[in-house]
Design a protein around this motif. Sequence first.
Motif, PDB file in Angstrom:
ATOM      1  N   GLY A  18       0.778  -1.232   0.000  1.00 53.18           N
ATOM      2  CA  GLY A  18       0.000   0.000   0.000  1.00 53.18           C
ATOM      3  C   GLY A  18       0.806   1.276   0.000  1.00 53.18           C
ATOM      4  O   GLY A  18       0.507   2.210  -0.752  1.00 53.18           O
ATOM      5  N   LYS A  19       1.837   1.352   0.828  1.00 52.25           N
ATOM      6  CA  LYS A  19       2.624   2.581   0.924  1.00 52.25           C
ATOM      7  C   LYS A  19       3.320   2.892  -0.395  1.00 52.25           C
ATOM      8  O   LYS A  19       3.315   4.028  -0.876  1.00 52.25           O
ATOM      9  CB  LYS A  19       3.652   2.457   2.048  1.00 52.25           C
ATOM     10  N   LEU A  20       3.931   1.867  -0.998  1.00 53.19           N
ATOM     11  CA  LEU A  20       4.624   2.076  -2.265  1.00 53.19           C
ATOM     12  C   LEU A  20       3.628   2.358  -3.394  1.00 53.19           C
ATOM     13  O   LEU A  20       3.894   3.178  -4.283  1.00 53.19           O
ATOM     14  CB  LEU A  20       5.483   0.856  -2.608  1.00 53.19           C
ATOM     15  N   ALA A  21       2.479   1.697  -3.346  1.00 50.00           N
ATOM     16  CA  ALA A  21       1.452   1.934  -4.365  1.00 50.00           C
ATOM     17  C   ALA A  21       0.986   3.393  -4.328  1.00 50.00           C
ATOM     18  O   ALA A  21       0.829   4.042  -5.371  1.00 50.00           O
ATOM     19  CB  ALA A  21       0.269   0.997  -4.145  1.00 50.00           C
ATOM     20  N   ALA A  22       0.779   3.930  -3.131  1.00 51.89           N
ATOM     21  CA  ALA A  22       0.352   5.324  -2.996  1.00 51.89           C
ATOM     22  C   ALA A  22       1.408   6.270  -3.546  1.00 51.89           C
ATOM     23  O   ALA A  22       1.088   7.300  -4.155  1.00 51.89           O
ATOM     24  CB  ALA A  22       0.061   5.638  -1.528  1.00 51.89           C
ATOM     25  N   ALA A  23       2.678   5.917  -3.345  1.00 52.25           N
ATOM     26  CA  ALA A  23       3.762   6.750  -3.868  1.00 52.25           C
ATOM     27  C   ALA A  23       3.764   6.747  -5.390  1.00 52.25           C
ATOM     28  O   ALA A  23       3.923   7.799  -6.030  1.00 52.25           O
ATOM     29  CB  ALA A  23       5.101   6.242  -3.329  1.00 52.25           C
ATOM     30  N   PHE A  24       3.563   5.583  -5.995  1.00 54.94           N
ATOM     31  CA  PHE A  24       3.567   5.514  -7.458  1.00 54.94           C
ATOM     32  C   PHE A  24       2.312   6.120  -8.071  1.00 54.94           C
ATOM     33  O   PHE A  24       2.326   6.547  -9.226  1.00 54.94           O
ATOM     34  CB  PHE A  24       3.776   4.074  -7.931  1.00 54.94           C
ATOM     35  N   LYS A  25       1.234   6.172  -7.313  1.00 54.54           N
ATOM     36  CA  LYS A  25       0.016   6.824  -7.804  1.00 54.54           C
ATOM     37  C   LYS A  25       0.285   8.292  -8.133  1.00 54.54           C
ATOM     38  O   LYS A  25      -0.334   8.864  -9.037  1.00 54.54           O
ATOM     39  CB  LYS A  25      -1.095   6.714  -6.774  1.00 54.54           C
ATOM     40  N   LYS A  26       1.243   8.887  -7.431  1.00 60.83           N
ATOM     41  CA  LYS A  26       1.585  10.290  -7.678  1.00 60.83           C
ATOM     42  C   LYS A  26       2.088  10.501  -9.108  1.00 60.83           C
ATOM     43  O   LYS A  26       1.942  11.585  -9.668  1.00 60.83           O
ATOM     44  CB  LYS A  26       2.642  10.766  -6.685  1.00 60.83           C
ATOM     45  N   ILE A  27       2.701   9.472  -9.677  1.00 62.46           N
ATOM     46  CA  ILE A  27       3.207   9.590 -11.048  1.00 62.46           C
ATOM     47  C   ILE A  27       2.049   9.779 -12.031  1.00 62.46           C
ATOM     48  O   ILE A  27       2.142  10.555 -12.982  1.00 62.46           O
ATOM     49  CB  ILE A  27       4.070   8.371 -11.423  1.00 62.46           C
ATOM     50  N   PHE A  28       0.938   9.065 -11.792  1.00 56.59           N
ATOM     51  CA  PHE A  28      -0.242   9.254 -12.635  1.00 56.59           C
ATOM     52  C   PHE A  28      -0.743  10.689 -12.547  1.00 56.59           C
ATOM     53  O   PHE A  28      -1.148  11.288 -13.544  1.00 56.59           O
ATOM     54  CB  PHE A  28      -1.358   8.289 -12.219  1.00 56.59           C
ATOM     55  N   THR A  29      -0.733  11.240 -11.328  1.00 52.00           N
ATOM     56  CA  THR A  29      -1.182  12.620 -11.124  1.00 52.00           C
ATOM     57  C   THR A  29      -0.289  13.594 -11.867  1.00 52.00           C
ATOM     58  O   THR A  29      -0.763  14.524 -12.534  1.00 52.00           O
ATOM     59  CB  THR A  29      -1.190  12.963  -9.621  1.00 52.00           C
ATOM     60  N   LEU A  30       1.013  13.381 -11.778  1.00 52.94           N
ATOM     61  CA  LEU A  30       1.970  14.240 -12.467  1.00 52.94           C
ATOM     62  C   LEU A  30       1.767  14.190 -13.970  1.00 52.94           C
ATOM     63  O   LEU A  30       1.763  15.227 -14.653  1.00 52.94           O
ATOM     64  CB  LEU A  30       3.396  13.816 -12.115  1.00 52.94           C
ATOM     65  N   MET A  31       1.576  12.998 -14.497  1.00 50.56           N
ATOM     66  CA  MET A  31       1.368  12.845 -15.938  1.00 50.56           C
ATOM     67  C   MET A  31       0.105  13.568 -16.382  1.00 50.56           C
ATOM     68  O   MET A  31       0.086  14.249 -17.410  1.00 50.56           O
ATOM     69  CB  MET A  31       1.283  11.363 -16.302  1.00 50.56           C
ATOM     70  N   ALA A  32      -0.968  13.421 -15.588  1.00 52.01           N
ATOM     71  CA  ALA A  32      -2.249  14.030 -15.963  1.00 52.01           C
ATOM     72  C   ALA A  32      -2.145  15.539 -16.087  1.00 52.01           C
ATOM     73  O   ALA A  32      -2.849  16.162 -16.892  1.00 52.01           O
ATOM     74  CB  ALA A  32      -3.315  13.647 -14.941  1.00 52.01           C
ATOM     75  N   GLU A  33      -1.254  16.141 -15.311  1.00 52.47           N
ATOM     76  CA  GLU A  33      -1.097  17.600 -15.338  1.00 52.47           C
ATOM     77  C   GLU A  33      -0.398  18.081 -16.604  1.00 52.47           C
ATOM     78  O   GLU A  33      -0.500  19.247 -16.971  1.00 52.47           O
ATOM     79  CB  GLU A  33      -0.302  18.053 -14.111  1.00 52.47           C
ATOM     80  N   ASN A  34       0.323  17.193 -17.259  1.00 54.32           N
ATOM     81  CA  ASN A  34       1.141  17.598 -18.406  1.00 54.32           C
ATOM     82  C   ASN A  34       0.765  16.917 -19.723  1.00 54.32           C
ATOM     83  O   ASN A  34       1.321  17.250 -20.773  1.00 54.32           O
ATOM     84  CB  ASN A  34       2.617  17.294 -18.106  1.00 54.32           C
ATOM     85  N   ASP A  35      -0.154  15.967 -19.660  1.00 56.37           N
ATOM     86  CA  ASP A  35      -0.490  15.204 -20.862  1.00 56.37           C
ATOM     87  C   ASP A  35      -1.117  16.074 -21.947  1.00 56.37           C
ATOM     88  O   ASP A  35      -2.014  16.872 -21.665  1.00 56.37           O
ATOM     89  CB  ASP A  35      -1.472  14.080 -20.516  1.00 56.37           C
ATOM     90  N   PRO A  36      -0.683  15.909 -23.204  1.00 52.20           N
ATOM     91  CA  PRO A  36      -1.315  16.626 -24.317  1.00 52.20           C
ATOM     92  C   PRO A  36      -2.623  15.955 -24.726  1.00 52.20           C
ATOM     93  O   PRO A  36      -2.922  14.827 -24.317  1.00 52.20           O
ATOM     94  CB  PRO A  36      -0.279  16.514 -25.435  1.00 52.20           C
ATOM     95  N   GLU A  37      -3.401  16.635 -25.541  1.00 50.34           N
ATOM     96  CA  GLU A  37      -4.671  16.092 -26.040  1.00 50.34           C
ATOM     97  C   GLU A  37      -4.374  14.932 -27.010  1.00 50.34           C
ATOM     98  O   GLU A  37      -3.327  14.906 -27.665  1.00 50.34           O
ATOM     99  CB  GLU A  37      -5.471  17.173 -26.758  1.00 50.34           C
ATOM    100  N   PRO A  38      -5.310  13.991 -27.129  1.00 50.78           N
ATOM    101  CA  PRO A  38      -5.084  12.812 -27.980  1.00 50.78           C
ATOM    102  C   PRO A  38      -4.951  13.098 -29.468  1.00 50.78           C
ATOM    103  O   PRO A  38      -4.530  12.224 -30.226  1.00 50.78           O
ATOM    104  CB  PRO A  38      -6.293  11.921 -27.687  1.00 50.78           C
ATOM    105  N   ILE A  39      -5.276  14.325 -29.904  1.00 49.85           N
ATOM    106  CA  ILE A  39      -5.110  14.678 -31.317  1.00 49.85           C
ATOM    107  C   ILE A  39      -3.646  14.508 -31.744  1.00 49.85           C
ATOM    108  O   ILE A  39      -3.352  14.241 -32.912  1.00 49.85           O
ATOM    109  CB  ILE A  39      -5.596  16.122 -31.594  1.00 49.85           C
ATOM    110  N   VAL A  40      -2.727  14.625 -30.780  1.00 46.93           N
ATOM    111  CA  VAL A  40      -1.296  14.430 -31.070  1.00 46.93           C
ATOM    112  C   VAL A  40      -1.055  13.039 -31.653  1.00 46.93           C
ATOM    113  O   VAL A  40      -0.310  12.874 -32.632  1.00 46.93           O
ATOM    114  CB  VAL A  40      -0.472  14.613 -29.771  1.00 46.93           C
ATOM    115  N   ILE A  41      -1.705  12.038 -31.078  1.00 42.30           N
ATOM    116  CA  ILE A  41      -1.540  10.667 -31.565  1.00 42.30           C
ATOM    117  C   ILE A  41      -2.368  10.445 -32.826  1.00 42.30           C
ATOM    118  O   ILE A  41      -1.947   9.718 -33.734  1.00 42.30           O
ATOM    119  CB  ILE A  41      -1.929   9.648 -30.476  1.00 42.30           C
ATOM    120  N   ALA A  42      -3.532  11.079 -32.915  1.00 42.59           N
ATOM    121  CA  ALA A  42      -4.353  10.965 -34.125  1.00 42.59           C
ATOM    122  C   ALA A  42      -3.568  11.441 -35.351  1.00 42.59           C
ATOM    123  O   ALA A  42      -3.587  10.798 -36.406  1.00 42.59           O
ATOM    124  CB  ALA A  42      -5.636  11.777 -33.967  1.00 42.59           C
ATOM    125  N   LYS A  43      -2.855  12.543 -35.208  1.00 43.41           N
ATOM    126  CA  LYS A  43      -2.056  13.073 -36.317  1.00 43.41           C
ATOM    127  C   LYS A  43      -0.877  12.146 -36.637  1.00 43.41           C
ATOM    128  O   LYS A  43      -0.490  11.994 -37.800  1.00 43.41           O
ATOM    129  CB  LYS A  43      -1.561  14.475 -35.974  1.00 43.41           C
TER     130      LYS A  43
END
Length: 272
Positions: A200-225
Amino acid sequence: MAKTVLITGASSGIGKSTAIYLAQCGYNVYGAARRIEKMEELKTYGIITLPIDVTKDESMKACVEQIFEEAGRIDILINNAGFGLYGSIEDVSMEEAKYQLEVNVFGAMRLTQLVLAKMRENRYGKIVNISSIAGKVVMPFGGWYHASKFAIEALSDAMRVEVKQFGIDVIVIEPGGIKSEWGDIAAESLMRTSGKTAYGKLAAAFKKIFTLMAENDPEPIVIAKLIKKAIEAAHPKTRYVGGYMAKPVLLLRKILSDKMLDKLMLKQALKK
């Protein structure tokens, strides 16, 4: 004559964005997904929507047969349906693990089998498999998801050589972070599976990576192109990479040893 495209997982994210973009560019697009009600918007772009469950053979057959009846061919198959199952290897049940592979691997490959005969007959086709940088770089708690993407990479490499003689290209798309439901679903899966276990403790720490990614992720049109570029190339590359941190992460995978990369990921996850 407009090329006919079948794209799975068209109800959201990369699938939805790609279906709309290709339709706007003049392709004859069929969007398929389990959640048919979430594809209503696609119809306003002239996209034909179909139900599909890539874990059920009869559903995939019905989808392909309808397109063959209406359009006569499928020129481009985009295997996009998939999800991310997260949790420690110990905590994830075998039932969930098998379902992850059923959707992400066996569904994509079975659908490919169903369209290849017609592509061979036409001496033309593009098989686009949506992999991920997760098919090259492994993150703790994503073992089963990564296994599915590693499998897609291997199957694509084998098939690429097999079908080249028939005028068919196999193309792998490796997205990094992209704005979609994927991150939320993966994070929820992680905490549901391992949030209250010995991990649990390590899982909670790695969950932060998902949060970080969500803040910087571009829109999916990048992959569509990126997909449009790949399917229109006279001689497409075997792999195309795009999205948040995709190229830097793949570079780190090349230059760092396994243990160095492990240490870097732990350091990033455990940062205060």
